[in-house]
Design a protein around this motif. Structure first.
Motif, PDB file in Angstrom:
ATOM      1  N   LEU A  61      36.347  41.681  38.277  1.00  0.00           N
ATOM      2  CA  LEU A  61      36.440  42.746  37.198  1.00  0.00           C
ATOM      3  C   LEU A  61      36.617  42.295  35.825  1.00  0.00           C
ATOM      4  O   LEU A  61      35.745  43.044  34.950  1.00  0.00           O
ATOM      5  CB  LEU A  61      37.279  43.644  37.916  1.00  0.00           C
ATOM      6  CG  LEU A  61      37.489  45.196  36.886  1.00  0.00           C
ATOM      7  CD1 LEU A  61      36.162  45.651  36.915  1.00  0.00           C
ATOM      8  CD2 LEU A  61      38.441  45.934  37.448  1.00  0.00           C
ATOM      9  N   TYR A  62      37.708  41.542  35.297  1.00  0.00           N
ATOM     10  CA  TYR A  62      37.703  41.086  33.975  1.00  0.00           C
ATOM     11  C   TYR A  62      36.574  40.402  33.600  1.00  0.00           C
ATOM     12  O   TYR A  62      36.048  40.729  32.413  1.00  0.00           O
ATOM     13  CB  TYR A  62      39.066  40.214  33.887  1.00  0.00           C
ATOM     14  CG  TYR A  62      39.490  39.779  32.634  1.00  0.00           C
ATOM     15  CD1 TYR A  62      39.779  40.628  31.766  1.00  0.00           C
ATOM     16  CD2 TYR A  62      39.595  38.532  32.245  1.00  0.00           C
ATOM     17  CE1 TYR A  62      40.319  40.352  30.586  1.00  0.00           C
ATOM     18  CE2 TYR A  62      39.805  37.978  31.116  1.00  0.00           C
ATOM     19  CZ  TYR A  62      40.291  38.875  30.085  1.00  0.00           C
ATOM     20  OH  TYR A  62      40.608  38.548  29.016  1.00  0.00           O
ATOM     21  N   GLY A  63      36.030  39.395  34.377  1.00  0.00           N
ATOM     22  CA  GLY A  63      34.831  38.649  33.987  1.00  0.00           C
ATOM     23  C   GLY A  63      33.645  39.590  33.567  1.00  0.00           C
ATOM     24  O   GLY A  63      32.963  39.403  32.582  1.00  0.00           O
ATOM     25  N   LEU A  64      33.464  40.493  34.420  1.00  0.00           N
ATOM     26  CA  LEU A  64      32.361  41.431  34.554  1.00  0.00           C
ATOM     27  C   LEU A  64      32.287  42.427  33.236  1.00  0.00           C
ATOM     28  O   LEU A  64      31.422  42.828  32.421  1.00  0.00           O
ATOM     29  CB  LEU A  64      32.121  42.259  35.724  1.00  0.00           C
ATOM     30  CG  LEU A  64      31.465  41.659  36.897  1.00  0.00           C
ATOM     31  CD1 LEU A  64      31.488  42.655  38.019  1.00  0.00           C
ATOM     32  CD2 LEU A  64      30.030  41.540  36.453  1.00  0.00           C
ATOM     33  N   THR A  65      33.605  42.660  32.927  1.00  0.00           N
ATOM     34  CA  THR A  65      33.974  43.523  31.978  1.00  0.00           C
ATOM     35  C   THR A  65      33.829  42.938  30.623  1.00  0.00           C
ATOM     36  O   THR A  65      32.969  43.222  29.482  1.00  0.00           O
ATOM     37  CB  THR A  65      35.565  43.945  31.815  1.00  0.00           C
ATOM     38  OG1 THR A  65      35.782  44.942  32.873  1.00  0.00           O
ATOM     39  CG2 THR A  65      35.631  45.018  30.513  1.00  0.00           C
ATOM     40  N   LEU A  66      34.194  41.819  30.350  1.00  0.00           N
ATOM     41  CA  LEU A  66      33.824  40.722  29.247  1.00  0.00           C
ATOM     42  C   LEU A  66      32.281  40.683  29.162  1.00  0.00           C
ATOM     43  O   LEU A  66      31.760  40.514  28.065  1.00  0.00           O
ATOM     44  CB  LEU A  66      34.477  39.417  29.498  1.00  0.00           C
ATOM     45  CG  LEU A  66      36.102  39.711  29.066  1.00  0.00           C
ATOM     46  CD1 LEU A  66      36.824  38.051  29.227  1.00  0.00           C
ATOM     47  CD2 LEU A  66      36.491  40.229  28.035  1.00  0.00           C
TER      48      LEU A  66
ATOM     49  N   PRO B 127      28.837  42.886  43.880  1.00  0.00           N
ATOM     50  CA  PRO B 127      30.038  43.472  44.333  1.00  0.00           C
ATOM     51  C   PRO B 127      29.945  44.152  45.884  1.00  0.00           C
ATOM     52  O   PRO B 127      29.154  44.597  46.202  1.00  0.00           O
ATOM     53  CB  PRO B 127      30.265  44.829  43.175  1.00  0.00           C
ATOM     54  CG  PRO B 127      29.354  44.477  42.303  1.00  0.00           C
ATOM     55  CD  PRO B 127      28.275  43.657  42.739  1.00  0.00           C
ATOM     56  N   SER B 128      31.219  43.907  46.508  1.00  0.00           N
ATOM     57  CA  SER B 128      31.282  44.660  47.876  1.00  0.00           C
ATOM     58  C   SER B 128      31.493  46.076  47.776  1.00  0.00           C
ATOM     59  O   SER B 128      31.942  46.610  46.646  1.00  0.00           O
ATOM     60  CB  SER B 128      32.385  44.007  48.587  1.00  0.00           C
ATOM     61  OG  SER B 128      33.693  44.354  48.165  1.00  0.00           O
ATOM     62  N   ALA B 129      31.277  46.777  48.725  1.00  0.00           N
ATOM     63  CA  ALA B 129      31.582  48.274  48.825  1.00  0.00           C
ATOM     64  C   ALA B 129      32.857  48.669  48.427  1.00  0.00           C
ATOM     65  O   ALA B 129      33.209  49.854  47.941  1.00  0.00           O
ATOM     66  CB  ALA B 129      31.378  48.738  50.310  1.00  0.00           C
ATOM     67  N   GLU B 130      34.010  47.693  48.416  1.00  0.00           N
ATOM     68  CA  GLU B 130      35.351  48.173  47.965  1.00  0.00           C
ATOM     69  C   GLU B 130      35.549  48.017  46.564  1.00  0.00           C
ATOM     70  O   GLU B 130      36.553  48.438  45.874  1.00  0.00           O
ATOM     71  CB  GLU B 130      36.369  47.213  48.628  1.00  0.00           C
ATOM     72  CG  GLU B 130      36.448  47.491  50.307  1.00  0.00           C
ATOM     73  CD  GLU B 130      35.499  46.505  50.912  1.00  0.00           C
ATOM     74  OE1 GLU B 130      35.301  45.083  50.547  1.00  0.00           O
ATOM     75  OE2 GLU B 130      34.834  46.600  51.757  1.00  0.00           O
ATOM     76  N   GLN B 131      34.414  47.245  45.959  1.00  0.00           N
ATOM     77  CA  GLN B 131      34.739  46.807  44.304  1.00  0.00           C
ATOM     78  C   GLN B 131      33.878  48.014  43.753  1.00  0.00           C
ATOM     79  O   GLN B 131      33.018  47.619  42.939  1.00  0.00           O
ATOM     80  CB  GLN B 131      34.218  45.412  44.344  1.00  0.00           C
ATOM     81  CG  GLN B 131      35.098  44.350  44.827  1.00  0.00           C
ATOM     82  CD  GLN B 131      34.284  43.029  44.619  1.00  0.00           C
ATOM     83  OE1 GLN B 131      33.219  42.880  45.093  1.00  0.00           O
ATOM     84  NE2 GLN B 131      35.290  42.142  44.375  1.00  0.00           N
ATOM     85  N   GLU B 132      34.438  49.134  43.797  1.00  0.00           N
ATOM     86  CA  GLU B 132      33.617  50.147  42.896  1.00  0.00           C
ATOM     87  C   GLU B 132      33.549  49.889  41.475  1.00  0.00           C
ATOM     88  O   GLU B 132      32.543  50.249  40.900  1.00  0.00           O
ATOM     89  CB  GLU B 132      34.376  51.478  43.278  1.00  0.00           C
ATOM     90  CG  GLU B 132      34.105  51.984  44.614  1.00  0.00           C
ATOM     91  CD  GLU B 132      35.077  53.256  44.815  1.00  0.00           C
ATOM     92  OE1 GLU B 132      35.403  53.986  44.229  1.00  0.00           O
ATOM     93  OE2 GLU B 132      35.527  53.741  46.103  1.00  0.00           O
TER      94      GLU B 132
ATOM     95  N   ILE C  51      30.158  48.507  36.724  1.00  0.00           N
ATOM     96  CA  ILE C  51      29.718  47.799  35.804  1.00  0.00           C
ATOM     97  C   ILE C  51      28.544  46.974  36.024  1.00  0.00           C
ATOM     98  O   ILE C  51      27.663  46.797  35.146  1.00  0.00           O
ATOM     99  CB  ILE C  51      30.965  46.588  35.308  1.00  0.00           C
ATOM    100  CG1 ILE C  51      32.174  47.414  35.032  1.00  0.00           C
ATOM    101  CG2 ILE C  51      30.464  45.615  34.448  1.00  0.00           C
ATOM    102  CD1 ILE C  51      33.389  46.460  34.769  1.00  0.00           C
ATOM    103  N   ALA C  52      28.145  46.428  37.276  1.00  0.00           N
ATOM    104  CA  ALA C  52      26.873  45.755  37.467  1.00  0.00           C
ATOM    105  C   ALA C  52      25.681  46.617  37.433  1.00  0.00           C
ATOM    106  O   ALA C  52      24.706  46.293  36.949  1.00  0.00           O
ATOM    107  CB  ALA C  52      27.146  45.120  38.914  1.00  0.00           C
ATOM    108  N   GLU C  53      25.879  47.933  37.792  1.00  0.00           N
ATOM    109  CA  GLU C  53      24.938  48.962  37.571  1.00  0.00           C
ATOM    110  C   GLU C  53      24.461  49.028  35.956  1.00  0.00           C
ATOM    111  O   GLU C  53      23.569  49.172  35.556  1.00  0.00           O
ATOM    112  CB  GLU C  53      25.164  50.157  38.101  1.00  0.00           C
ATOM    113  CG  GLU C  53      25.188  50.138  39.769  1.00  0.00           C
ATOM    114  CD  GLU C  53      25.660  51.671  40.487  1.00  0.00           C
ATOM    115  OE1 GLU C  53      25.698  52.577  39.851  1.00  0.00           O
ATOM    116  OE2 GLU C  53      26.091  51.412  41.238  1.00  0.00           O
TER     117      GLU C  53
END
Length: 186
Positions: A60-65, A108-113, A118-120
């Motif tokens: 999550l931190y990496g995707l945010t950056l 991301p998996s289903a649990e990683q909302e 962010i991916a979307e």
């Protein structure tokens, strides 16, 4: 046992990210992280529920950056220039954060909302940049996948030292992007 003063989830994630980027994702263990933080491994469980949870936080931190870097790279640029900005920011992120990048490339998996959101947003940014090319929704997804594959390939080859010729890698990337974008116009 109460948590150590000054030690919180954010500090743990930042330290884990630095470790992943400098020594690789495999080097990130609770033991190595605890050593870097000057605490015992069990102390980390006050903040994170094991290594899988830590890796989810790092993802999550990496995707945010990455999202922030790509948004800045594309900022106020139309079409082709936005794609160049996206590409340049993508490669720059991979160079600066190879460990975080490795943790953020999977779907991301289903649990990683939060990761999915962010991916979307990342896909949406690139689709928006491709709007001037008049692609259908499905064609846009194909183009996004192609661009992502191209960028991942460039990043992976560069990371392995595979671009040894004296020609600038960024120039090569822009050359290939030009040809790809010309093809999308047709």
């Amino acid at each position: 046992m109460s948590p150590r003063a000054g030690l919180d989830l954010h500090a743990i994630i930042k330290q884990a990210a630095e470790l992943a980027d400098s020594e690789g994702v495999e080097a990130v263990t609770l033991a190595s992280l605890a050593q870097r933080l000057g605490v015992r491994s069990p102390s980390l469980y006050n903040h994170v529920n094991g290594l899988p949870a830590l890796r989810a936080h790092l993802s999550l931190y990496g995707l945010t950056l990455l999202d922030e870097a790509l948004a800045k790279g594309m900022e106020e640029q139309p079409g082709k220039l936005a794609v160049y900005g996206f590409a340049d920011a993508y490669l720059s992120f991979v160079r600066k954060h190879p460990g975080l990048y490795a943790l953020s490339i999977g779907a991301p998996s289903a649990e990683q909302e939060e990761q999915a959101t962010i991916a979307e947003r990342l896909v949406g940014r690139l689709l928006q940049a491709l709007e001037p090319f008049g692609l259908s929704e499905e064609e846009g997804i194909h183009a996004v996948r192609g661009l992502r594959s191209l960028l991942h390939g460039f990043a992976s080859i560069e990371e392995q030292g595979g671009f040894g010729m004296a020609i600038d890698v960024r120039s090569s990337l822009h050359f290939v992007l030009d040809r790809l974008l010309q093809g999308l116009k047709q």
